[in-house]
Write a protein that holds these residues in place. Structure first.
Motif, PDB file in Angstrom:
ATOM      1  N   GLY A 150     -11.145  -2.713  16.254  1.00 44.44           N
ATOM      2  CA  GLY A 150     -10.825  -3.957  15.561  1.00 44.44           C
ATOM      3  C   GLY A 150      -9.511  -4.569  15.996  1.00 44.44           C
ATOM      4  O   GLY A 150      -9.245  -5.732  15.709  1.00 44.44           O
ATOM      5  N   ASN A 151      -8.685  -3.818  16.722  1.00 40.77           N
ATOM      6  CA  ASN A 151      -7.397  -4.347  17.180  1.00 40.77           C
ATOM      7  C   ASN A 151      -7.630  -5.192  18.439  1.00 40.77           C
ATOM      8  O   ASN A 151      -7.352  -4.775  19.563  1.00 40.77           O
ATOM      9  CB  ASN A 151      -6.404  -3.216  17.446  1.00 40.77           C
ATOM     10  N   GLU A 152      -8.150  -6.391  18.198  1.00 38.05           N
ATOM     11  CA  GLU A 152      -8.532  -7.281  19.304  1.00 38.05           C
ATOM     12  C   GLU A 152      -7.335  -7.732  20.142  1.00 38.05           C
ATOM     13  O   GLU A 152      -7.454  -7.920  21.347  1.00 38.05           O
ATOM     14  CB  GLU A 152      -9.274  -8.504  18.755  1.00 38.05           C
ATOM     15  N   GLY A 153      -6.175  -7.904  19.520  1.00 41.44           N
ATOM     16  CA  GLY A 153      -4.989  -8.318  20.263  1.00 41.44           C
ATOM     17  C   GLY A 153      -4.585  -7.284  21.295  1.00 41.44           C
ATOM     18  O   GLY A 153      -4.309  -7.610  22.449  1.00 41.44           O
ATOM     19  N   SER A 154      -4.550  -6.024  20.898  1.00 46.63           N
ATOM     20  CA  SER A 154      -4.192  -4.962  21.829  1.00 46.63           C
ATOM     21  C   SER A 154      -5.247  -4.822  22.922  1.00 46.63           C
ATOM     22  O   SER A 154      -4.917  -4.610  24.090  1.00 46.63           O
ATOM     23  CB  SER A 154      -4.025  -3.634  21.083  1.00 46.63           C
ATOM     24  N   ARG A 155      -6.506  -4.971  22.539  1.00 41.83           N
ATOM     25  CA  ARG A 155      -7.580  -4.873  23.543  1.00 41.83           C
ATOM     26  C   ARG A 155      -7.460  -5.997  24.572  1.00 41.83           C
ATOM     27  O   ARG A 155      -7.652  -5.778  25.768  1.00 41.83           O
ATOM     28  CB  ARG A 155      -8.944  -4.913  22.865  1.00 41.83           C
ATOM     29  N   ALA A 156      -7.126  -7.202  24.134  1.00 43.21           N
ATOM     30  CA  ALA A 156      -6.962  -8.322  25.063  1.00 43.21           C
ATOM     31  C   ALA A 156      -5.832  -8.047  26.054  1.00 43.21           C
ATOM     32  O   ALA A 156      -5.944  -8.356  27.246  1.00 43.21           O
ATOM     33  CB  ALA A 156      -6.703  -9.616  24.294  1.00 43.21           C
ATOM     34  N   VAL A 157      -4.746  -7.451  25.571  1.00 38.59           N
ATOM     35  CA  VAL A 157      -3.634  -7.088  26.464  1.00 38.59           C
ATOM     36  C   VAL A 157      -4.106  -6.071  27.490  1.00 38.59           C
ATOM     37  O   VAL A 157      -3.875  -6.225  28.693  1.00 38.59           O
ATOM     38  CB  VAL A 157      -2.436  -6.535  25.657  1.00 38.59           C
ATOM     39  N   ALA A 158      -4.775  -5.011  27.024  1.00 40.12           N
ATOM     40  CA  ALA A 158      -5.250  -3.967  27.935  1.00 40.12           C
ATOM     41  C   ALA A 158      -6.165  -4.551  29.009  1.00 40.12           C
ATOM     42  O   ALA A 158      -6.036  -4.235  30.199  1.00 40.12           O
ATOM     43  CB  ALA A 158      -5.965  -2.868  27.144  1.00 40.12           C
ATOM     44  N   GLU A 159      -7.081  -5.422  28.609  1.00 43.83           N
ATOM     45  CA  GLU A 159      -8.003  -6.026  29.576  1.00 43.83           C
ATOM     46  C   GLU A 159      -7.263  -6.911  30.573  1.00 43.83           C
ATOM     47  O   GLU A 159      -7.571  -6.913  31.767  1.00 43.83           O
ATOM     48  CB  GLU A 159      -9.092  -6.806  28.834  1.00 43.83           C
TER      49      GLU A 159
END
Length: 194
Positions: A150-159
């Motif tokens: 659910g931590n979409e912000g962190s996932r966007a950074v990782a991607e």
């Protein structure tokens, strides 16, 4: 063989390293950063998505600066940076590169961003600098990113940095006595985004 193993371990003591990007300076936390870290970690979103204590008190910020970061650099187990905007010197976040015991050549990355500076690409810019440092300067073979589902912000950074999504680990990540499902992604030197 032993020499190669030693080169690929993140747990080598070194003096803190300063990393710079076009807009940022990443350096080890200092005593003068305690107030800024304390203020940043009052943010409910940082407390929601990370393992920082909640409520976050002054002694927690002091521990982060004096013990966790200082000892982490001294032992090489946790390399922690405070991230500052070059032009203003404002704290915009934190980055970490943490050794993975029992897995030579692997380290976990983590970050948080201050509320006022989210959405400007600073976290991805800093994370890319940390990834390059880990994979090129330290010679690590793999970086790992975990985040609560659910931590979409962190996932966007990782991607954006180039991490490749590898799956969901059920009941994996512990936060204040509770386990959460977690996303996992990996980054190899060949995956680094341009």
């Amino acid at each position: 063989m032993e020499e190669q193993h030693e080169e690929q371990s993140v747990a080598r003591a070194v003096e803190p390293v300063v990393l710079t990007t076009e807009r940022l300076v990443l350096r080890a936390p200092q005593e003068s950063d305690v107030d800024a870290v304390l203020a940043a970690c009052q943010d409910a979103e940082i407390q929601r998505w990370t393992v920082v204590p909640s409520p976050y008190r002054r002694e927690d910020a002091e521990y982060f600066v004096r013990d966790l970061a200082h000892n982490g650099w001294r032992t090489g187990e946790n390399r922690i940076w405070c991230v500052f905007e070059r032009g203003t010197g404002a704290l915009v976040g934190s980055q970490g590169l943490i050794s993975c015991p029992g897995r030579p050549g692997a380290a976990e990355v983590g970050w948080w961003a201050t509320k006022e500076y989210r959405g400007r690409g600073y976290t991805a810019e800093a994370a890319a600098a940390v990834a390059r440092y880990g994979l090129t300067e330290l010679g690590l073979r793999r970086l790992e990113w975990y985040a609560y589902v659910g931590n979409e912000g962190s996932r966007a950074v990782a991607e954006k940095v180039g991490f490749r999504f590898e799956g969901t680990l059920r009941s994996f990540a512990e936060q204040r006595g509770r386990f959460h499902d977690a996303w996992v992604a990996g980054l190899l030197a060949t995956d680094l985004a341009d």
